[in-house]
Design a protein around this motif. Structure first.
Motif, short mmCIF file in Angstrom:
data_model
loop_
_atom_site.label_atom_id
_atom_site.label_comp_id
_atom_site.label_asym_id
_atom_site.label_seq_id
_atom_site.Cartn_x
_atom_site.Cartn_y
_atom_site.Cartn_z
N GLY A 8 0.73 -1.45 -0.37
CA GLY A 8 0.11 0.47 0.22
C GLY A 8 0.81 0.86 -0.26
N SER A 17 -3.86 10.90 1.23
CA SER A 17 -4.10 9.40 1.94
C SER A 17 -3.17 8.51 0.69
N ARG A 19 -3.64 3.84 2.08
CA ARG A 19 -3.81 2.91 3.81
C ARG A 19 -3.38 1.64 2.89
N SER A 21 -2.00 -1.74 4.43
CA SER A 21 -1.59 -3.36 4.73
C SER A 21 -0.93 -4.28 5.47
N PHE A 68 -3.84 9.35 11.07
CA PHE A 68 -3.41 7.89 11.69
C PHE A 68 -4.71 6.95 11.62
N THR A 69 -4.96 6.21 10.75
CA THR A 69 -5.75 5.27 12.13
C THR A 69 -5.23 3.46 11.79
N TYR A 80 -4.22 -2.97 9.27
CA TYR A 80 -4.59 -1.13 8.31
C TYR A 80 -4.14 -0.38 9.20
N GLN A 82 -4.59 3.66 7.67
CA GLN A 82 -5.03 4.12 7.12
C GLN A 82 -4.21 5.81 7.73
N ASN A 84 -4.33 9.58 6.53
CA ASN A 84 -4.59 10.49 5.99
C ASN A 84 -4.14 12.36 6.55
#
Length: 121
Positions: A8, A17, A19, A21, A68-69, A80, A82, A84
């Motif tokens: 990713g 952004s 994401r 993995s 970030f998440t 994951y 994520q 942003n």
């Protein structure tokens, strides 16, 4: 063969952004805390985020909080990240790792090979 594989990463403009993995093969991620780390050239490795086995508890570095998440899908054996509102200072090689404790680096047993994230205009 027990391994973690990140994917990713790529080149993205500031504010964009991505994401990431982290997929496991040969073992179940359900049994492990998963951490995301990054290392930029000439800098020390930094823990970005981690998530508990169940996914109920997460932790973030101050530098990425709110942007970030981290999440996990144990059915897919994947975690994951994520990302942003990316900034040039987020540029680094990103690694995932599986371990017993979010906060004890020595507890991380399995490491992936990394995926490069470059934030640049």
């Amino acid at each position: 063969q027990l391994q973690l594989v990140e994917s990713g990463g790529g080149l993205v403009q500031p504010g964009g952004s991505l994401r990431l993995s982290c997929a496991a093969s040969g073992f179940s991620l359900n049994d492990y805390v998963i951490g995301w780390f990054r290392q930029a050239p000439g800098k020390e490795r930094e823990k970005v985020s981690c998530i508990s086995n169940s996914g109920s508890s997460t932790n973030y570095a101050d530098s990425v909080k709110g942007r970030f998440t981290i999440s996990r899908d144990n059915a897919k054996n994947t975690v994951y990240l994520q990302m942003n509102s990316l900034k040039p200072e987020d540029t680094a090689m990103y690694y995932c790792a599986a371990g017993a404790s979010c906060f004890r680096l020595i507890s991380y047993t399995y490491w992936g090979q990394g995926t490069q994230v470059t934030v640049s205009s």
